[in-house]
Design a protein around this motif. Structure first.
Motif, PDB file in Angstrom:
ATOM      1  N   MET A   1       0.841  -1.187   0.000  1.00  0.00           N
ATOM      2  CA  MET A   1       0.000   0.000   0.000  1.00  0.00           C
ATOM      3  C   MET A   1       0.885   1.248   0.000  1.00  0.00           C
ATOM      4  O   MET A   1       1.827   1.350   0.773  1.00  0.00           O
ATOM      5  CB  MET A   1      -0.897  -0.007   1.228  1.00  0.00           C
ATOM      6  N   LYS A   2       0.574   2.179  -0.866  1.00  0.00           N
ATOM      7  CA  LYS A   2       1.307   3.443  -0.907  1.00  0.00           C
ATOM      8  C   LYS A   2       0.566   4.463  -0.062  1.00  0.00           C
ATOM      9  O   LYS A   2      -0.642   4.626  -0.172  1.00  0.00           O
ATOM     10  CB  LYS A   2       1.411   3.958  -2.335  1.00  0.00           C
ATOM     11  N   PHE A   3       1.322   5.130   0.781  1.00  0.00           N
ATOM     12  CA  PHE A   3       0.741   6.211   1.568  1.00  0.00           C
ATOM     13  C   PHE A   3       0.476   7.372   0.619  1.00  0.00           C
ATOM     14  O   PHE A   3       1.379   7.777  -0.110  1.00  0.00           O
ATOM     15  CB  PHE A   3       1.720   6.584   2.683  1.00  0.00           C
ATOM     16  N   PRO A   4      -0.733   7.923   0.574  1.00  0.00           N
ATOM     17  CA  PRO A   4      -1.072   8.931  -0.440  1.00  0.00           C
ATOM     18  C   PRO A   4      -0.542  10.331  -0.141  1.00  0.00           C
ATOM     19  O   PRO A   4      -1.278  11.307  -0.191  1.00  0.00           O
ATOM     20  CB  PRO A   4      -2.598   8.903  -0.442  1.00  0.00           C
ATOM     21  N   VAL A   5       0.745  10.409   0.187  1.00  0.00           N
ATOM     22  CA  VAL A   5       1.366  11.696   0.494  1.00  0.00           C
ATOM     23  C   VAL A   5       2.693  11.769  -0.250  1.00  0.00           C
ATOM     24  O   VAL A   5       3.434  10.801  -0.313  1.00  0.00           O
ATOM     25  CB  VAL A   5       1.634  11.829   2.017  1.00  0.00           C
ATOM     26  N   ILE A   6       2.952  12.927  -0.809  1.00  0.00           N
ATOM     27  CA  ILE A   6       4.238  13.179  -1.453  1.00  0.00           C
ATOM     28  C   ILE A   6       4.808  14.436  -0.809  1.00  0.00           C
ATOM     29  O   ILE A   6       4.126  15.448  -0.716  1.00  0.00           O
ATOM     30  CB  ILE A   6       4.079  13.388  -2.980  1.00  0.00           C
ATOM     31  N   VAL A   7       6.047  14.362  -0.367  1.00  0.00           N
ATOM     32  CA  VAL A   7       6.709  15.505   0.267  1.00  0.00           C
ATOM     33  C   VAL A   7       7.834  15.954  -0.645  1.00  0.00           C
ATOM     34  O   VAL A   7       8.574  15.141  -1.189  1.00  0.00           O
ATOM     35  CB  VAL A   7       7.266  15.126   1.657  1.00  0.00           C
ATOM     36  N   GLY A   8       7.953  17.264  -0.828  1.00  0.00           N
ATOM     37  CA  GLY A   8       9.024  17.808  -1.647  1.00  0.00           C
ATOM     38  C   GLY A   8       9.588  19.065  -1.029  1.00  0.00           C
ATOM     39  O   GLY A   8       8.969  19.679  -0.172  1.00  0.00           O
ATOM     40  N   THR A   9      10.789  19.425  -1.470  1.00  0.00           N
ATOM     41  CA  THR A   9      11.448  20.629  -0.976  1.00  0.00           C
ATOM     42  C   THR A   9      11.329  21.748  -2.013  1.00  0.00           C
ATOM     43  O   THR A   9      11.194  21.479  -3.208  1.00  0.00           O
ATOM     44  CB  THR A   9      12.943  20.378  -0.702  1.00  0.00           C
ATOM     45  N   VAL A  10      11.387  22.976  -1.566  1.00  0.00           N
ATOM     46  CA  VAL A  10      11.321  24.102  -2.494  1.00  0.00           C
ATOM     47  C   VAL A  10      12.672  24.429  -3.103  1.00  0.00           C
ATOM     48  O   VAL A  10      12.746  25.166  -4.079  1.00  0.00           O
ATOM     49  CB  VAL A  10      10.705  25.374  -1.851  1.00  0.00           C
ATOM     50  N   GLU A  11      13.737  23.862  -2.553  1.00  0.00           N
ATOM     51  CA  GLU A  11      15.076  24.107  -3.091  1.00  0.00           C
ATOM     52  C   GLU A  11      15.432  23.007  -4.087  1.00  0.00           C
ATOM     53  O   GLU A  11      15.380  21.827  -3.762  1.00  0.00           O
ATOM     54  CB  GLU A  11      16.109  24.160  -1.968  1.00  0.00           C
ATOM     55  N   GLU A  12      15.800  23.386  -5.303  1.00  0.00           N
ATOM     56  CA  GLU A  12      16.089  22.418  -6.368  1.00  0.00           C
ATOM     57  C   GLU A  12      17.216  21.457  -6.029  1.00  0.00           C
ATOM     58  O   GLU A  12      17.188  20.297  -6.422  1.00  0.00           O
ATOM     59  CB  GLU A  12      16.414  23.141  -7.676  1.00  0.00           C
ATOM     60  N   GLU A  13      18.241  21.922  -5.287  1.00  0.00           N
ATOM     61  CA  GLU A  13      19.383  21.063  -5.002  1.00  0.00           C
ATOM     62  C   GLU A  13      19.090  20.044  -3.906  1.00  0.00           C
ATOM     63  O   GLU A  13      19.865  19.113  -3.705  1.00  0.00           O
ATOM     64  CB  GLU A  13      20.628  21.889  -4.649  1.00  0.00           C
ATOM     65  N   ASP A  14      17.985  20.207  -3.194  1.00  0.00           N
ATOM     66  CA  ASP A  14      17.613  19.264  -2.143  1.00  0.00           C
ATOM     67  C   ASP A  14      16.727  18.159  -2.718  1.00  0.00           C
ATOM     68  O   ASP A  14      16.177  18.290  -3.812  1.00  0.00           O
ATOM     69  CB  ASP A  14      16.889  19.984  -1.010  1.00  0.00           C
ATOM     70  N   THR A  15      16.591  17.091  -1.970  1.00  0.00           N
ATOM     71  CA  THR A  15      15.745  15.995  -2.438  1.00  0.00           C
ATOM     72  C   THR A  15      14.736  15.613  -1.364  1.00  0.00           C
ATOM     73  O   THR A  15      15.052  15.712  -0.177  1.00  0.00           O
ATOM     74  CB  THR A  15      16.592  14.752  -2.790  1.00  0.00           C
ATOM     75  N   PRO A  16      13.573  15.207  -1.760  1.00  0.00           N
ATOM     76  CA  PRO A  16      13.071  15.179  -3.128  1.00  0.00           C
ATOM     77  C   PRO A  16      12.668  16.586  -3.571  1.00  0.00           C
ATOM     78  O   PRO A  16      11.929  17.275  -2.875  1.00  0.00           O
ATOM     79  CB  PRO A  16      11.856  14.258  -3.054  1.00  0.00           C
ATOM     80  N   ASN A  17      13.157  16.997  -4.700  1.00  0.00           N
ATOM     81  CA  ASN A  17      12.847  18.337  -5.203  1.00  0.00           C
ATOM     82  C   ASN A  17      11.533  18.306  -5.995  1.00  0.00           C
ATOM     83  O   ASN A  17      10.881  17.267  -6.122  1.00  0.00           O
ATOM     84  CB  ASN A  17      14.006  18.907  -6.027  1.00  0.00           C
ATOM     85  N   PHE A  18      11.153  19.439  -6.531  1.00  0.00           N
ATOM     86  CA  PHE A  18       9.857  19.551  -7.193  1.00  0.00           C
ATOM     87  C   PHE A  18       9.771  18.666  -8.431  1.00  0.00           C
ATOM     88  O   PHE A  18       8.719  18.104  -8.732  1.00  0.00           O
ATOM     89  CB  PHE A  18       9.552  21.012  -7.531  1.00  0.00           C
ATOM     90  N   GLU A  19      10.862  18.505  -9.124  1.00  0.00           N
ATOM     91  CA  GLU A  19      10.872  17.617 -10.295  1.00  0.00           C
ATOM     92  C   GLU A  19      10.472  16.197  -9.887  1.00  0.00           C
ATOM     93  O   GLU A  19       9.689  15.533 -10.573  1.00  0.00           O
ATOM     94  CB  GLU A  19      12.261  17.625 -10.934  1.00  0.00           C
TER      95      GLU A  19
END
Length: 98
Positions: free
Chosen positions: A1-19
């Motif tokens: 089961m996948k938890f229906p949440v995705i977390v991302g960072t606003v800084e491109e060099e950090d992970t997980p980034n927006f891409e």
């Protein structure tokens, strides 16, 4: 089961980034996302980077994929549970000073 949440960072060099967030949204074929800033105060990043009408905001780019967005631009600092954690930490630090 996948938890229906995705977390991302606003800084491109950090992970997980927006891409990486966009990739996950497409893989999971989401039709609607709710966006919550994981920040104590929902300030500039939340209002401008995440949920503005600017072409480079998360909202605009997600909606360009045909995914509806709902913004919940309230910082974690407004949560009573988070406030209680901060108070516990302060009280712990104050008790260590004695």
């Amino acid at each position: 089961m996948k938890f229906p949440v995705i977390v991302g960072t606003v800084e491109e060099e950090d992970t997980p980034n927006f891409e990486a967030v966009l990739k996950k949204l497409q893989e999971r074929k989401y039709k609607h996302v709710h966006m919550y800033p994981l920040m104590v105060v929902a300030g500039d990043h939340a209002n401008n980077d995440m949920y503005s009408d600017e072409e480079d905001s998360w909202k605009t780019q997600i909606e360009a994929l045909g995914i509806k967005t709902t913004g919940h631009l309230c910082g974690l600092g407004r949560s009573k549970a988070i406030q209680a954690i901060y108070i516990q930490h302060v009280l712990r630090v104050l008790s260590l000073e004695d």
